[in-house]
Design a protein around this motif. Structure first.
Motif, PDB file in Angstrom:
ATOM      1  N   UNK A  48       0.800  -1.226   0.000  1.00 27.52           N
ATOM      2  CA  UNK A  48       0.000   0.000   0.000  1.00 27.52           C
ATOM      3  C   UNK A  48       0.833   1.277   0.000  1.00 27.52           C
ATOM      4  N   UNK A  49       2.152   1.147   0.027  1.00 24.83           N
ATOM      5  CA  UNK A  49       3.025   2.320   0.020  1.00 24.83           C
ATOM      6  C   UNK A  49       3.405   2.636  -1.428  1.00 24.83           C
ATOM      7  N   UNK A  50       2.980   3.798  -1.937  1.00 22.88           N
ATOM      8  CA  UNK A  50       3.283   4.142  -3.327  1.00 22.88           C
ATOM      9  C   UNK A  50       4.792   4.159  -3.610  1.00 22.88           C
ATOM     10  N   UNK A  51       5.165   3.591  -4.712  1.00 22.17           N
ATOM     11  CA  UNK A  51       6.522   3.549  -5.252  1.00 22.17           C
ATOM     12  C   UNK A  51       7.475   2.635  -4.484  1.00 22.17           C
ATOM     13  N   UNK A  52       7.024   1.982  -3.430  1.00 22.21           N
ATOM     14  CA  UNK A  52       7.895   1.073  -2.682  1.00 22.21           C
ATOM     15  C   UNK A  52       8.240  -0.159  -3.515  1.00 22.21           C
ATOM     16  N   UNK A  53       7.262  -0.740  -4.156  1.00 19.66           N
ATOM     17  CA  UNK A  53       7.509  -1.921  -4.982  1.00 19.66           C
ATOM     18  C   UNK A  53       8.334  -1.566  -6.214  1.00 19.66           C
ATOM     19  N   UNK A  54       8.114  -0.379  -6.758  1.00 17.46           N
ATOM     20  CA  UNK A  54       8.921   0.062  -7.895  1.00 17.46           C
ATOM     21  C   UNK A  54      10.373   0.266  -7.473  1.00 17.46           C
ATOM     22  N   UNK A  55      10.594   0.786  -6.287  1.00 19.29           N
ATOM     23  CA  UNK A  55      11.961   0.958  -5.782  1.00 19.29           C
ATOM     24  C   UNK A  55      12.638  -0.397  -5.600  1.00 19.29           C
ATOM     25  N   UNK A  56      11.876  -1.400  -5.179  1.00 14.89           N
ATOM     26  CA  UNK A  56      12.432  -2.746  -5.014  1.00 14.89           C
ATOM     27  C   UNK A  56      12.891  -3.343  -6.348  1.00 14.89           C
ATOM     28  N   UNK A 119       0.592 -10.744  -5.622  1.00 13.68           N
ATOM     29  CA  UNK A 119       0.846  -9.584  -4.776  1.00 13.68           C
ATOM     30  C   UNK A 119       0.033  -8.406  -5.308  1.00 13.68           C
ATOM     31  N   UNK A 120      -0.823  -7.856  -4.489  1.00  9.66           N
ATOM     32  CA  UNK A 120      -1.637  -6.693  -4.866  1.00  9.66           C
ATOM     33  C   UNK A 120      -0.899  -5.433  -4.422  1.00  9.66           C
ATOM     34  N   UNK A 121      -0.706  -4.510  -5.351  1.00  9.47           N
ATOM     35  CA  UNK A 121       0.114  -3.351  -5.047  1.00  9.47           C
ATOM     36  C   UNK A 121      -0.482  -2.065  -5.606  1.00  9.47           C
ATOM     37  N   UNK A 122      -0.348  -1.005  -4.849  1.00  5.84           N
ATOM     38  CA  UNK A 122      -0.775   0.310  -5.318  1.00  5.84           C
ATOM     39  C   UNK A 122       0.095   0.735  -6.504  1.00  5.84           C
ATOM     40  N   UNK A 123       1.328   0.254  -6.566  1.00  8.26           N
ATOM     41  CA  UNK A 123       2.190   0.579  -7.704  1.00  8.26           C
ATOM     42  C   UNK A 123       1.649  -0.018  -8.999  1.00  8.26           C
ATOM     43  N   UNK A 124       1.023  -1.185  -8.919  1.00  3.53           N
ATOM     44  CA  UNK A 124       0.384  -1.764 -10.108  1.00  3.53           C
ATOM     45  C   UNK A 124      -0.741  -0.860 -10.594  1.00  3.53           C
ATOM     46  N   UNK A 125      -1.509  -0.319  -9.674  1.00 10.27           N
ATOM     47  CA  UNK A 125      -2.591   0.599 -10.039  1.00 10.27           C
ATOM     48  C   UNK A 125      -2.008   1.842 -10.720  1.00 10.27           C
ATOM     49  N   UNK A 126      -0.941   2.378 -10.166  1.00 12.31           N
ATOM     50  CA  UNK A 126      -0.314   3.562 -10.751  1.00 12.31           C
ATOM     51  C   UNK A 126       0.221   3.281 -12.154  1.00 12.31           C
ATOM     52  N   UNK A 127       0.884   2.138 -12.325  1.00 13.92           N
ATOM     53  CA  UNK A 127       1.418   1.794 -13.647  1.00 13.92           C
ATOM     54  C   UNK A 127       0.315   1.482 -14.651  1.00 13.92           C
ATOM     55  N   UNK A 128      -0.721   0.762 -14.217  1.00 15.80           N
ATOM     56  CA  UNK A 128      -1.846   0.467 -15.114  1.00 15.80           C
ATOM     57  C   UNK A 128      -2.498   1.763 -15.591  1.00 15.80           C
TER      58      UNK A 128
END
Length: 154
Positions: A48-56, A119-128
């Motif tokens: 749920x933390x924006x850009x955390x998964x993208x940083x990973x 894995x459900x991620x807010x980053x997926x929503x942002x990229x989609x």
């Protein structure tokens, strides 16, 4: 052709264009959704933390990161590209973003609720959402000229 003919009989404007757009949206989006909602043996969870998964993704091989980011950008590409063609009301990138974000949130919630091992991620929503807007802007020259000057919503 049947859909277009039905719309023409009902008095719709541009029945062929809207029918082709509808079919393109479905044909270009359903395979991605099918893939996303297919059960997996991968790690499940929620980010749920924006850009955390993208940083990973900076710590994984470039090929893996590019597939992850590129795939998420393409999920709603057909929707973003063809929604303005289908509906004059969707000729604003912000409206395309709102529709894409709503569908993306729905998909992420389904992944979590159905316990698909994804894995459900807010980053997926942002990229989609970003992918839908990018493709709407890329195809703007195809649909912007059919809207009279001064009537394109901002």
């Amino acid at each position: 052709m049947l859909l277009s003919r039905h719309r023409a009989r009902a008095g719709h404007q541009a029945p062929l264009r809207t029918s082709i757009a509808d079919i393109g949206i479905v044909a270009g989006t359903v395979p991605w959704i099918w893939m996303i909602l297919t059960p997996s043996d991968g790690p499940a969870g929620v980010g749920l933390v924006p850009f955390a998964d993208l940083a990973d993704l900076a710590h994984v091989p470039w090929e893996v990161a590019s597939v992850q980011v590129g795939g998420n950008l393409l999920v709603f590409a057909a929707l973003g590209a063809l929604l303005p063609v289908r509906s004059r009301a969707m000729s604003c990138p912000a409206r395309v973003a709102a529709v894409a974000a709503a569908f993306s949130v729905l998909v992420e919630v389904l992944q979590y609720v159905l316990r698909l091992g994804r894995f459900s991620s807010v980053d997926d929503v942002l990229l989609n959402t970003a992918g839908a807007v990018i493709f709407a802007l890329v195809t703007r020259r195809w649909w912007a000229d059919r809207i009279p000057a001064g009537t394109v919503p901002r």
